[in-house]
Each structure stands twice: as structure tokens, then as C-alpha cells.
Design an enzyme around this catalytic site. Structure first.
Site, mmCIF file in Angstrom:
data_model
loop_
_atom_site.group_PDB
_atom_site.id
_atom_site.type_symbol
_atom_site.label_atom_id
_atom_site.label_comp_id
_atom_site.label_asym_id
_atom_site.label_seq_id
_atom_site.Cartn_x
_atom_site.Cartn_y
_atom_site.Cartn_z
ATOM 1 N N GLY A 231 50.181 0.414 49.940
ATOM 2 C CA GLY A 231 49.897 -0.913 50.501
ATOM 3 C C GLY A 231 50.937 -1.947 50.085
ATOM 4 O O GLY A 231 50.725 -3.149 50.267
ATOM 5 N N GLU B 61 50.585 -4.613 41.057
ATOM 6 C CA GLU B 61 49.608 -3.663 40.514
ATOM 7 C C GLU B 61 50.033 -3.199 39.122
ATOM 8 O O GLU B 61 49.221 -3.103 38.194
ATOM 9 C CB GLU B 61 49.463 -2.464 41.450
ATOM 10 C CG GLU B 61 48.783 -2.833 42.756
ATOM 11 C CD GLU B 61 48.781 -1.722 43.798
ATOM 12 O OE1 GLU B 61 47.961 -1.810 44.701
ATOM 13 O OE2 GLU B 61 49.597 -0.797 43.714
HETATM 14 C C1 5RP Z 1 48.397 -0.336 47.338
HETATM 15 C C2 5RP Z 1 47.999 0.884 46.610
HETATM 16 C C3 5RP Z 1 46.681 1.490 46.937
HETATM 17 O O1 5RP Z 1 45.929 1.596 45.778
HETATM 18 C C4 5RP Z 1 46.905 2.838 47.531
HETATM 19 O O2 5RP Z 1 47.778 2.725 48.635
HETATM 20 C C5 5RP Z 1 45.585 3.483 47.973
HETATM 21 O O3 5RP Z 1 45.090 2.799 49.080
HETATM 22 P P1 5RP Z 1 43.718 3.159 49.755
HETATM 23 O O4 5RP Z 1 42.648 2.812 48.769
HETATM 24 O O5 5RP Z 1 43.693 2.273 50.988
HETATM 25 O O6 5RP Z 1 43.725 4.625 50.106
HETATM 26 O O7 5RP Z 1 48.681 1.388 45.758
HETATM 27 O O8 5RP Z 1 49.703 -0.730 47.027
#
Ligand code: 5RP
Length: 225
Positions: free
Chosen positions: A101, A107
Site C-alpha cells: 500500500g 510503517e
Molecule cells: C501497506 C502494507 C500493508 O500492510 C500490506 O500491503 C497488506 O495489505 P492488506 O492488509 O490490504 O493485504 O504494507 O503499505
């Protein structure tokens, strides 16, 4: 259960995990993505039982605020107990790939401030070896081509994520075809490339607990390392 139901189940399990620890001073670190969104929505029920949150993206901050949960600037908070977030992959050491994302940098920063990183993920994310999911790298825009060439030298196939600008104003390169046998080493190597802001390997600071949604229920996997 389908994938969305598994994500909802792990979000509910994370609520059960943290609930006994909440008090009026508790600040929670909150991640980004669809699984984190289920967690935020479930957390709204408990909004009178804790102080507020620090968010790893503008999107999560907006969602928290819509639920009436106060969102704090990380600089005003001196560390906290829990960071709750999803992942794109986890290996058995709870080393992660994150950044699907595009929120990987914030994060990683928010996770660094937490004593306990609770990862919430459905079973499709559980792997023996990291790398089937392309590894996201946040890059300063003017360094894009240089960083891409350096990533090729490390054995990957970087692809520019079209139309994606991170909350920090940078771009994302997704690195395909890596089979990551030494996640800590690769995390360090990629961080040494000039122009890289962060890479999506969370191996230096892996998750402490993984709540994994499976068809047999939510499994709690602790990092004993
Ligand atoms: C965003 C992330 C998310 O935690 C990762 O992409 C998982 O996403 P989802 O819960 O929609 O499967 O690292 O940068």
C-alpha cells in the site's frame, strides 16, 4: 472463509489481544491496508477505552479520525506498547515484506517506536521464503533510474509503480524475482543504495506476534528469537 473474512477475523483477534491492556493513557500505533482498516473499524467500538493513535499513513489517519479516534503526531509521543499492521508476506521468523500500500516508510517508523509489533494477516501471506511478493522500495524521485540499476545488480527486476506517489512525495519501485534467503542482509544492502528512503523488508525489526487467519481459525505465532 474467504480472504476478506479471514482479514476480519484477524482484526477481531487483535482487538481481543490488546483489549486487556488498554487504559486512558494508551496510544496505539496503527498500520495501513485493508486488514488494518478492518482493525480500525473494530477499534471504533473501544474508542472510549484508550487515548488515541499514531497512524502510518494519511489514509489510516483519516479513517481513525472519521471514527472519532484522536490521531497524534509521532513526535509528541515517547514510544508505546503496540503497533498493529498487516503484511504482504511473513516467513516463519516473522520477517515481513510490507509496502503493498506504499506506506512502508511510515510503517517502519511507527513500528520502530512500539514495544510489540502485532502483525495481522490471512494465510495467503504465510511463506517459507520471502520474495514471491515483489519487494517495494521507496525512492527519491530523481534517483529512480540509478536505484533501479543498483537493484538489478542485487539480482532483482525493479518495476516503477505507475501513478504512485507516497505520503512522503516519493516513488515506489517494486522488485520482482527475488528469493530472499537472508532478509536482514538484503534489507541492509538495499538501504545502502543512495536514493533509497526505505525498503519493505521488516527483518531488522520483525513482527513480535503474528495473528494468522486460517480456515481452522486464527493462529497466534510468537517470535521467540
Ligand atoms: C501497506 C502494507 C500493508 O500492510 C500490506 O500491503 C497488506 O495489505 P492488506 O492488509 O490490504 O493485504 O504494507 O503499505
Amino acid at each position: 472463509m474467504n480472504q476478506d473474512q479471514l482479514k476480519q477475523a484477524v482484526a477481531a483477534a487483535a482487538i481481543d489481544y490488546i483489549k486487556p491492556h488498554l487504559n486512558n493513557d494508551t496510544v496505539l500505533g496503527i498500520g495501513t491496508g485493508s486488514t488494518a482498516n478492518y482493525f480500525i473499524d473494530a477499534l471504533a467500538e473501544l474508542k472510549n477505552h484508550f487515548d488515541g493513535a499514531v497512524a502510518s499513513s494519511d489514509a489510516s489517519a483519516e479513517r481513525l479520525k472519521k471514527h472519532g479516534i484522536p490521531v497524534y503526531d509521532l513526535n509528541s509521543i515517547a514510544g508505546f506498547e503496540f503497533y498493529i499492521d498487516g503484511a504482504d508476506e511473513s516467513n516463519h521468523q516473522l520477517e515481513l515484506i510490507k509496502g503493498g500500500g506504499a506506506a512502508l516508510t511510515r510503517e517502519k517508523i511507527v513500528a520502530a517506536n512500539a514495544k510489540t509489533f502485532i502483525c495481522i494477516a490471512d494465510e495467503s501471506k504465510w511463506v517459507d521464503v520471502l520474495g514471491s511478493f515483489p519487494l517495494p522500495i521507496e525512492v527519491i524521485p530523481m534517483a529512480r533510474s540509478y536505484v533501479a540499476r543498483e537493484l538489478v545488480k542485487l539480482g532483482g527486476d525493479p518495476v516503477y509503480r505507475e501513478g504512485c506517489v507516497t505520503d512522503n512525495g516519493n516513488i515506489i519501485l517494486d522488485v520482482f524475482n527475488l528469493r530472499i534467503m537472508e532478509p536482514r542482509k538484503l534489507e541492509n544492502q538495499i538501504n545502502q543504495i543512495t536514493g533509497v528512503v526505505t525498503n519493505g523488508l521488516f527483518a531488522q525489526r520483525p513482527a513480535d506476534v503474528l495473528l494468522l487467519g486460517t480456515s481452522e481459525g486464527v493462529k497466534t505465532i510468537k517470535n521467540d528469537a
